[in-house]
Design a protein around this motif. Structure first.
Motif, PDB file in Angstrom:
ATOM      1  N   LEU A  15      22.722  13.743 -27.150  1.00 44.44           N
ATOM      2  CA  LEU A  15      21.727  13.043 -26.342  1.00 44.44           C
ATOM      3  C   LEU A  15      20.970  12.061 -27.231  1.00 44.44           C
ATOM      4  O   LEU A  15      20.467  12.439 -28.287  1.00 44.44           O
ATOM      5  CB  LEU A  15      20.783  14.112 -25.769  1.00 44.44           C
ATOM      6  N   GLY A  40      23.437  25.389 -28.676  1.00 42.10           N
ATOM      7  CA  GLY A  40      24.055  24.116 -29.047  1.00 42.10           C
ATOM      8  C   GLY A  40      23.050  23.041 -29.431  1.00 42.10           C
ATOM      9  O   GLY A  40      22.963  22.001 -28.785  1.00 42.10           O
ATOM     10  N   GLU A  61      24.386  27.795 -32.827  1.00 39.26           N
ATOM     11  CA  GLU A  61      25.297  26.653 -32.981  1.00 39.26           C
ATOM     12  C   GLU A  61      26.624  27.138 -33.550  1.00 39.26           C
ATOM     13  O   GLU A  61      26.652  27.838 -34.560  1.00 39.26           O
ATOM     14  CB  GLU A  61      24.645  25.607 -33.904  1.00 39.26           C
ATOM     15  N   ASN A 103      21.572  21.754 -23.920  1.00 37.37           N
ATOM     16  CA  ASN A 103      22.469  20.732 -23.393  1.00 37.37           C
ATOM     17  C   ASN A 103      23.835  21.336 -23.688  1.00 37.37           C
ATOM     18  O   ASN A 103      24.329  21.255 -24.795  1.00 37.37           O
ATOM     19  CB  ASN A 103      22.204  19.427 -24.146  1.00 37.37           C
TER      20      ASN A 103
HETATM   21  N1  SAM Z   1      21.767  19.674 -28.006  1.00 36.06           N
HETATM   22  C1  SAM Z   1      22.456  18.533 -28.585  1.00 36.06           C
HETATM   23  C2  SAM Z   1      22.071  17.279 -27.843  1.00 36.06           C
HETATM   24  O1  SAM Z   1      21.465  17.403 -26.760  1.00 36.06           O
HETATM   25  O2  SAM Z   1      22.355  16.200 -28.330  1.00 36.06           O
HETATM   26  C3  SAM Z   1      23.982  18.733 -28.573  1.00 36.06           C
HETATM   27  C4  SAM Z   1      24.609  18.909 -27.221  1.00 36.06           C
HETATM   28  S1  SAM Z   1      26.391  18.965 -27.214  1.00 36.06           S
HETATM   29  C5  SAM Z   1      26.713  18.596 -25.522  1.00 36.06           C
HETATM   30  C6  SAM Z   1      26.803  20.692 -27.257  1.00 36.06           C
HETATM   31  C7  SAM Z   1      26.458  21.444 -28.545  1.00 36.06           C
HETATM   32  O3  SAM Z   1      26.885  22.808 -28.391  1.00 36.06           O
HETATM   33  C8  SAM Z   1      27.128  20.937 -29.794  1.00 36.06           C
HETATM   34  O4  SAM Z   1      26.220  20.947 -30.853  1.00 36.06           O
HETATM   35  C9  SAM Z   1      28.268  21.947 -30.053  1.00 36.06           C
HETATM   36  O5  SAM Z   1      28.663  22.058 -31.405  1.00 36.06           O
HETATM   37  C10 SAM Z   1      27.618  23.227 -29.538  1.00 36.06           C
HETATM   38  N2  SAM Z   1      28.581  24.242 -29.086  1.00 36.06           N
HETATM   39  C11 SAM Z   1      29.803  24.063 -28.518  1.00 36.06           C
HETATM   40  N3  SAM Z   1      30.376  25.224 -28.182  1.00 36.06           N
HETATM   41  C12 SAM Z   1      29.483  26.195 -28.557  1.00 36.06           C
HETATM   42  C13 SAM Z   1      29.505  27.609 -28.491  1.00 36.06           C
HETATM   43  N4  SAM Z   1      30.539  28.272 -27.961  1.00 36.06           N
HETATM   44  N5  SAM Z   1      28.437  28.290 -28.979  1.00 36.06           N
HETATM   45  C14 SAM Z   1      27.375  27.628 -29.524  1.00 36.06           C
HETATM   46  N6  SAM Z   1      27.302  26.288 -29.609  1.00 36.06           N
HETATM   47  C15 SAM Z   1      28.339  25.572 -29.135  1.00 36.06           C
END
Ligand code: SAM
Length: 263
Positions: A15, A40, A61, A103
């Motif tokens: 984001l 995440g 994360e 997110n």
């Molecule tokens: N919160 C940040 C933003 O709004 O810019 C990142 C959002 S991005 C859509 C999703 C995030 O979730 C990424 O940092 C990704 O590495 C993390 N993620 C993906 N799969 C995950 C999982 N199974 N458990 C924890 N985190 C995860």
């Protein structure tokens, strides 16, 4: 700090639109002592403004590089980084009255929502960014084409509100879909509950396996022993016409008739 290359397999769309970040934080409205868990955190678009309003934040994360980056950026007395797959995390370890924010990675949204449902007793509320289409299904009411297994299962456990849409341009890289924000608040203990969660899940999954067909046909083997009139379910009703409460009563009737096991 070095550039991070977005990883598709982790659903990474970061984001970047500050006004969207502000709107999300305003919707969450954190208070200093709240117990907040972010799923995440990524490049900390939400983490940073949340921390400005909180004493402490826990972030889960999966990406090792991003977890290391967050540990460098924030003091561990303020931010606890749990490097883990949120799908396997025991959320009870963080305490009670949890406020879960994220997110979310869209590729695992349904399994993650179901996983979190198992910890709903520990949760005060959840604010998530998800694909708009998924949120439309989560909040859909009976009679709508969006009313689905996801709607019934989540609405049996949460009160939910779709808050606002977020366009693809608010992210880097932009996702292919429009996103939205949803608020989920667990229903109180005195809610209508099925005698058997397993039976309820089974009935709902079976009903929606052929959503265009009349329910009495889909459940043909059980149909003769179901008190359809007492349940107030019309002969022509299809899966998408039946309210959450009726699904609960239907599953209880099937348990009572010995067609599904309790427990
Ligand atoms: N919160 C940040 C933003 O709004 O810019 C990142 C959002 S991005 C859509 C999703 C995030 O979730 C990424 O940092 C990704 O590495 C993390 N993620 C993906 N799969 C995950 C999982 N199974 N458990 C924890 N985190 C995860």
């Amino acid at each position: 700090m070095s550039q991070h290359q977005a990883r598709k397999r982790f659903g990474q769309n970061f984001l970047t639109d500050e006004s969207v970040v502000e709107s999300i934080v305003r919707a969450v409205d954190p208070a200093r002592g709240d117990t907040v868990v972010e799923i995440g955190p990524g490049l900390s678009a939400l983490t940073r403004p949340l921390l400005e309003r909180l004493d402490h934040l826990t972030a889960v994360e999966i990406d090792r590089d991003l977890a290391a980056r967050l540990r460098k950026q924030f003091d561990e007395s303020r931010l606890t980084v749990v490097e883990a797959d949120a799908l396997t995390v025991d959320f009870s370890q963080f305490g009670g009255a949890l406020r879960v924010v994220g997110n979310l990675p869209y590729n695992i949204s349904s399994p993650l929502l179901f996983h979190l449902m198992t910890w709903a007793d520990h949760v005060r509320d959840q604010h998530f960014m998800l694909q708009r289409e998924v949120i439309d299904r989560m909040v859909a009411q009976p009679g709508s084409g969006d009313f689905s297994r996801l709607s019934v299962m989540l609405q049996s456990r949460y009160r939910m509100h779709k808050l606002f849409d977020v366009p693809p341009e608010a992210f880097d890289p932009p996702p292919k879909v429009v996103s939205a924000i949803v608020r989920m608040v667990p229903l109180p203990a005195e809610r209508l509950r099925p005698v058997s969660e397993r039976a309820f899940e089974t009935v709902v999954a079976r009903a929606f396996s052929q959503r265009r067909k009349m329910l009495r046909r889909v459940l043909a083997d059980w149909a003769p022993q179901v008190p359809w009139e007492a349940l107030d379910i019309l002969p022509t009703a299809r899966a998408e016409d039946i309210s959450v409460d009726r699904y609960i009563r239907l599953s209880d009737a099937l348990v009572e008739a010995g067609l599904l096991q309790a427990g």
